[in-house]
Design a protein around this motif. Structure first.
Motif, PDB file in Angstrom:
ATOM      1  N   TYR A  85       6.102  -3.649   1.481  1.00  0.00           N
ATOM      2  CA  TYR A  85       6.098  -4.311   0.172  1.00  0.00           C
ATOM      3  C   TYR A  85       6.943  -3.535  -0.829  1.00  0.00           C
ATOM      4  O   TYR A  85       7.577  -4.126  -1.715  1.00  0.00           O
ATOM      5  CB  TYR A  85       4.671  -4.454  -0.345  1.00  0.00           C
ATOM      6  N   LEU A  86       6.952  -2.205  -0.701  1.00  0.00           N
ATOM      7  CA  LEU A  86       7.819  -1.406  -1.576  1.00  0.00           C
ATOM      8  C   LEU A  86       9.291  -1.738  -1.342  1.00  0.00           C
ATOM      9  O   LEU A  86      10.073  -1.846  -2.299  1.00  0.00           O
ATOM     10  CB  LEU A  86       7.582   0.088  -1.334  1.00  0.00           C
ATOM     11  N   GLN A  87       9.688  -1.907  -0.080  1.00  0.00           N
ATOM     12  CA  GLN A  87      11.071  -2.285   0.217  1.00  0.00           C
ATOM     13  C   GLN A  87      11.402  -3.645  -0.387  1.00  0.00           C
ATOM     14  O   GLN A  87      12.477  -3.833  -0.978  1.00  0.00           O
ATOM     15  CB  GLN A  87      11.275  -2.321   1.735  1.00  0.00           C
ATOM     16  N   ILE A  88      10.498  -4.594  -0.223  1.00  0.00           N
ATOM     17  CA  ILE A  88      10.711  -5.926  -0.805  1.00  0.00           C
ATOM     18  C   ILE A  88      10.804  -5.828  -2.319  1.00  0.00           C
ATOM     19  O   ILE A  88      11.634  -6.486  -2.952  1.00  0.00           O
ATOM     20  CB  ILE A  88       9.569  -6.868  -0.374  1.00  0.00           C
ATOM     21  N   PHE A  89       9.959  -4.988  -2.898  1.00  0.00           N
ATOM     22  CA  PHE A  89       9.993  -4.803  -4.351  1.00  0.00           C
ATOM     23  C   PHE A  89      11.347  -4.260  -4.812  1.00  0.00           C
ATOM     24  O   PHE A  89      11.918  -4.732  -5.801  1.00  0.00           O
ATOM     25  CB  PHE A  89       8.876  -3.834  -4.757  1.00  0.00           C
ATOM     26  N   HIS A  90      11.888  -3.269  -4.106  1.00  0.00           N
ATOM     27  CA  HIS A  90      13.193  -2.688  -4.468  1.00  0.00           C
ATOM     28  C   HIS A  90      14.282  -3.764  -4.448  1.00  0.00           C
ATOM     29  O   HIS A  90      15.109  -3.847  -5.373  1.00  0.00           O
ATOM     30  CB  HIS A  90      13.561  -1.565  -3.496  1.00  0.00           C
ATOM     31  N   HIS A  91      14.310  -4.589  -3.413  1.00  0.00           N
ATOM     32  CA  HIS A  91      15.350  -5.610  -3.296  1.00  0.00           C
ATOM     33  C   HIS A  91      15.198  -6.689  -4.357  1.00  0.00           C
ATOM     34  O   HIS A  91      16.196  -7.126  -4.958  1.00  0.00           O
ATOM     35  CB  HIS A  91      15.300  -6.228  -1.892  1.00  0.00           C
ATOM     36  N   LEU A  92      13.974  -7.131  -4.592  1.00  0.00           N
ATOM     37  CA  LEU A  92      13.756  -8.156  -5.619  1.00  0.00           C
ATOM     38  C   LEU A  92      14.106  -7.629  -7.007  1.00  0.00           C
ATOM     39  O   LEU A  92      14.704  -8.343  -7.825  1.00  0.00           O
ATOM     40  CB  LEU A  92      12.304  -8.631  -5.581  1.00  0.00           C
ATOM     41  N   GLU A  93      13.733  -6.383  -7.275  1.00  0.00           N
ATOM     42  CA  GLU A  93      14.017  -5.815  -8.596  1.00  0.00           C
ATOM     43  C   GLU A  93      15.519  -5.657  -8.812  1.00  0.00           C
ATOM     44  O   GLU A  93      16.028  -5.886  -9.911  1.00  0.00           O
ATOM     45  CB  GLU A  93      13.319  -4.455  -8.702  1.00  0.00           C
ATOM     46  N   GLU A  94      16.239  -5.291  -7.762  1.00  0.00           N
ATOM     47  CA  GLU A  94      17.702  -5.166  -7.862  1.00  0.00           C
ATOM     48  C   GLU A  94      18.340  -6.521  -8.131  1.00  0.00           C
ATOM     49  O   GLU A  94      19.230  -6.638  -8.986  1.00  0.00           O
ATOM     50  CB  GLU A  94      18.259  -4.565  -6.580  1.00  0.00           C
ATOM     51  N   ALA A  95      17.907  -7.554  -7.412  1.00  0.00           N
ATOM     52  CA  ALA A  95      18.458  -8.887  -7.631  1.00  0.00           C
ATOM     53  C   ALA A  95      18.114  -9.390  -9.024  1.00  0.00           C
ATOM     54  O   ALA A  95      18.961  -9.973  -9.719  1.00  0.00           O
ATOM     55  CB  ALA A  95      17.921  -9.850  -6.570  1.00  0.00           C
ATOM     56  N   ILE A 126       1.054  -4.674  -4.074  1.00  0.00           N
ATOM     57  CA  ILE A 126       1.204  -3.225  -3.892  1.00  0.00           C
ATOM     58  C   ILE A 126       0.011  -2.492  -4.500  1.00  0.00           C
ATOM     59  O   ILE A 126      -0.539  -1.552  -3.906  1.00  0.00           O
ATOM     60  CB  ILE A 126       2.525  -2.742  -4.521  1.00  0.00           C
ATOM     61  N   LEU A 127      -0.415  -2.921  -5.686  1.00  0.00           N
ATOM     62  CA  LEU A 127      -1.569  -2.285  -6.327  1.00  0.00           C
ATOM     63  C   LEU A 127      -2.844  -2.511  -5.518  1.00  0.00           C
ATOM     64  O   LEU A 127      -3.692  -1.616  -5.401  1.00  0.00           O
ATOM     65  CB  LEU A 127      -1.735  -2.838  -7.748  1.00  0.00           C
ATOM     66  N   GLU A 128      -3.003  -3.696  -4.952  1.00  0.00           N
ATOM     67  CA  GLU A 128      -4.168  -3.976  -4.115  1.00  0.00           C
ATOM     68  C   GLU A 128      -4.204  -3.061  -2.896  1.00  0.00           C
ATOM     69  O   GLU A 128      -5.255  -2.495  -2.553  1.00  0.00           O
ATOM     70  CB  GLU A 128      -4.161  -5.440  -3.684  1.00  0.00           C
ATOM     71  N   LEU A 129      -3.061  -2.939  -2.223  1.00  0.00           N
ATOM     72  CA  LEU A 129      -3.005  -2.076  -1.043  1.00  0.00           C
ATOM     73  C   LEU A 129      -3.249  -0.616  -1.410  1.00  0.00           C
ATOM     74  O   LEU A 129      -3.912   0.123  -0.665  1.00  0.00           O
ATOM     75  CB  LEU A 129      -1.654  -2.234  -0.349  1.00  0.00           C
ATOM     76  N   LYS A 130      -2.704  -0.198  -2.544  1.00  0.00           N
ATOM     77  CA  LYS A 130      -2.917   1.178  -2.996  1.00  0.00           C
ATOM     78  C   LYS A 130      -4.399   1.433  -3.249  1.00  0.00           C
ATOM     79  O   LYS A 130      -4.941   2.495  -2.864  1.00  0.00           O
ATOM     80  CB  LYS A 130      -2.105   1.434  -4.274  1.00  0.00           C
ATOM     81  N   LYS A 131      -5.075   0.477  -3.858  1.00  0.00           N
ATOM     82  CA  LYS A 131      -6.504   0.633  -4.126  1.00  0.00           C
ATOM     83  C   LYS A 131      -7.298   0.731  -2.818  1.00  0.00           C
ATOM     84  O   LYS A 131      -8.216   1.563  -2.697  1.00  0.00           O
ATOM     85  CB  LYS A 131      -6.991  -0.555  -4.959  1.00  0.00           C
ATOM     86  N   GLU A 132      -6.960  -0.107  -1.835  1.00  0.00           N
ATOM     87  CA  GLU A 132      -7.659  -0.055  -0.552  1.00  0.00           C
ATOM     88  C   GLU A 132      -7.411   1.268   0.169  1.00  0.00           C
ATOM     89  O   GLU A 132      -8.322   1.819   0.804  1.00  0.00           O
ATOM     90  CB  GLU A 132      -7.207  -1.219   0.323  1.00  0.00           C
ATOM     91  N   MET A 133      -6.188   1.792   0.071  1.00  0.00           N
ATOM     92  CA  MET A 133      -5.883   3.081   0.700  1.00  0.00           C
ATOM     93  C   MET A 133      -6.648   4.215   0.026  1.00  0.00           C
ATOM     94  O   MET A 133      -7.127   5.144   0.698  1.00  0.00           O
ATOM     95  CB  MET A 133      -4.372   3.341   0.621  1.00  0.00           C
ATOM     96  N   VAL A 134      -6.778   4.163  -1.297  1.00  0.00           N
ATOM     97  CA  VAL A 134      -7.539   5.184  -2.015  1.00  0.00           C
ATOM     98  C   VAL A 134      -9.012   5.133  -1.628  1.00  0.00           C
ATOM     99  O   VAL A 134      -9.653   6.166  -1.389  1.00  0.00           O
ATOM    100  CB  VAL A 134      -7.352   5.006  -3.540  1.00  0.00           C
ATOM    101  N   GLN A 135      -9.576   3.931  -1.552  1.00  0.00           N
ATOM    102  CA  GLN A 135     -10.975   3.790  -1.175  1.00  0.00           C
ATOM    103  C   GLN A 135     -11.219   4.238   0.269  1.00  0.00           C
ATOM    104  O   GLN A 135     -12.273   4.797   0.581  1.00  0.00           O
ATOM    105  CB  GLN A 135     -11.407   2.338  -1.349  1.00  0.00           C
ATOM    106  N   LEU A 136     -10.228   4.018   1.141  1.00  0.00           N
ATOM    107  CA  LEU A 136     -10.401   4.372   2.543  1.00  0.00           C
ATOM    108  C   LEU A 136     -10.378   5.876   2.764  1.00  0.00           C
ATOM    109  O   LEU A 136     -11.128   6.410   3.587  1.00  0.00           O
ATOM    110  CB  LEU A 136      -9.320   3.690   3.386  1.00  0.00           C
ATOM    111  N   THR A 188      10.155   5.274  -0.600  1.00  0.00           N
ATOM    112  CA  THR A 188       8.761   4.992  -0.948  1.00  0.00           C
ATOM    113  C   THR A 188       8.469   5.243  -2.427  1.00  0.00           C
ATOM    114  O   THR A 188       7.327   5.067  -2.863  1.00  0.00           O
ATOM    115  CB  THR A 188       7.823   5.857  -0.102  1.00  0.00           C
ATOM    116  N   GLU A 189       9.472   5.670  -3.187  1.00  0.00           N
ATOM    117  CA  GLU A 189       9.265   5.888  -4.619  1.00  0.00           C
ATOM    118  C   GLU A 189       9.143   4.550  -5.342  1.00  0.00           C
ATOM    119  O   GLU A 189       9.754   3.555  -4.946  1.00  0.00           O
ATOM    120  CB  GLU A 189      10.420   6.698  -5.198  1.00  0.00           C
ATOM    121  N   ILE A 190       8.370   4.536  -6.415  1.00  0.00           N
ATOM    122  CA  ILE A 190       8.129   3.309  -7.181  1.00  0.00           C
ATOM    123  C   ILE A 190       8.777   3.464  -8.552  1.00  0.00           C
ATOM    124  O   ILE A 190       8.216   4.116  -9.439  1.00  0.00           O
ATOM    125  CB  ILE A 190       6.626   3.016  -7.330  1.00  0.00           C
TER     126      ILE A 190
END
Length: 250
Positions: A49-59, A83-93, A115-117
């Motif tokens: 999702y981070l990769q998709i975010f980078h490409h969408l933000e560039e376009a 991305i925020l949802e996945l981050k929250k699940e990773m933190v909880q896990l 992987t930078e945001i």
């Protein structure tokens, strides 16, 4: 890059998003009991999702068509939310906000920088006034508390930045124009100097050198002829300037 290139980036990002959504429907259909596998699945989805975010933000940042930008903006906001949802699940896990994703990055053949945001450019632009006011307030608090000795530098507005860029560009064009006019002036000056030389005739020094060459050549030819005559007289082949015939008995 051209608008067609950014259109292609948008199209590829949309395809990657559709593929990722389909993969999530299949992977997350059944709950995963293994904690390590579950985290690995979340981390892989997070990075994709981070990769998709980078490409969408560039376009979105470079496309000019407003309707396309609006369409990308909706998808981009959805991707950021996921991305925020996945981050929250990773933190909880893992009960930690820092995660080791080296194995996932290596499997996807990516670099840690991927992987930078970054902060989306549209977020900064839309909230520029509020961010400047917040920065100004923070600087005033630090200054009043004695934690900052210098007066904070006033942030430049978008209009001031555009005006400064325009002034710098006009100055650059002026320098280029002045250099071009100087080259034209020097070329015309050289042509005038050449024309005056042609009208005034050859240079006196060049003319004197040419005359000296001709005169030295003439003197040398005379000396050579005299030496040849003396040699012919000495050999008896010439008498008083006339050739002598030598008869031999056969």
């Amino acid at each position: 890059m051209s608008q067609a290139t950014y259109n292609k980036i948008w199209t590829n990002a949309q395809k990657d998003l559709d593929t990722q959504l389909q993969a999530e429907r299949e992977q997350f259909l059944q709950p995963e009991k293994d904690r390590v596998k579950a985290f690995r699945m979340l981390a892989a989805s997070y990075i994709k999702y981070l990769q998709i975010f980078h490409h969408l933000e560039e376009a979105h940042s470079h496309l000019i068509h407003q309707q396309k930008r609006a369409a990308i903006r909706q998808v981009l906001d959805g991707v950021i939310g996921r991305i925020l949802e996945l981050k929250k699940e990773m933190v909880q896990l893992e009960n930690s906000e820092f995660h080791y994703t080296d194995n996932v990055i290596e499997d996807l053949k990516l670099l840690p920088e991927d992987t930078e945001i970054p902060i989306p450019k549209y977020f900064i632009k839309e909230n520029l006034e509020g961010l400047q006011q917040r920065e100004k307030t923070l600087d005033e608090i630090l200054l009043n508390a004695g934690l900052e000795t210098q007066k904070p530098v006033k942030a430049m507005t978008l209009e001031e930045a555009i005006k400064m860029i325009q002034v710098a560009e006009r100055a650059r064009q002026g320098r280029r124009r002045a250099l071009f006019m100087k080259q034209i002036y020097l070329e015309e000056k050289r042509k005038r100097h050449t024309k005056l030389q042609e009208q005034a005739g050859p240079n006196p020094d060049d003319a004197a050198t040419c005359i000296q060459k001709v005169w030295r050549g003439y003197i040398q030819r005379k000396k050579t002829e005299k030496m040849r005559e003396e040699e012919m007289i000495f050999l008896g082949m010439e008498v008083n300037g006339k050739k002598a015939w030598v008869h031999t008995d056969r």
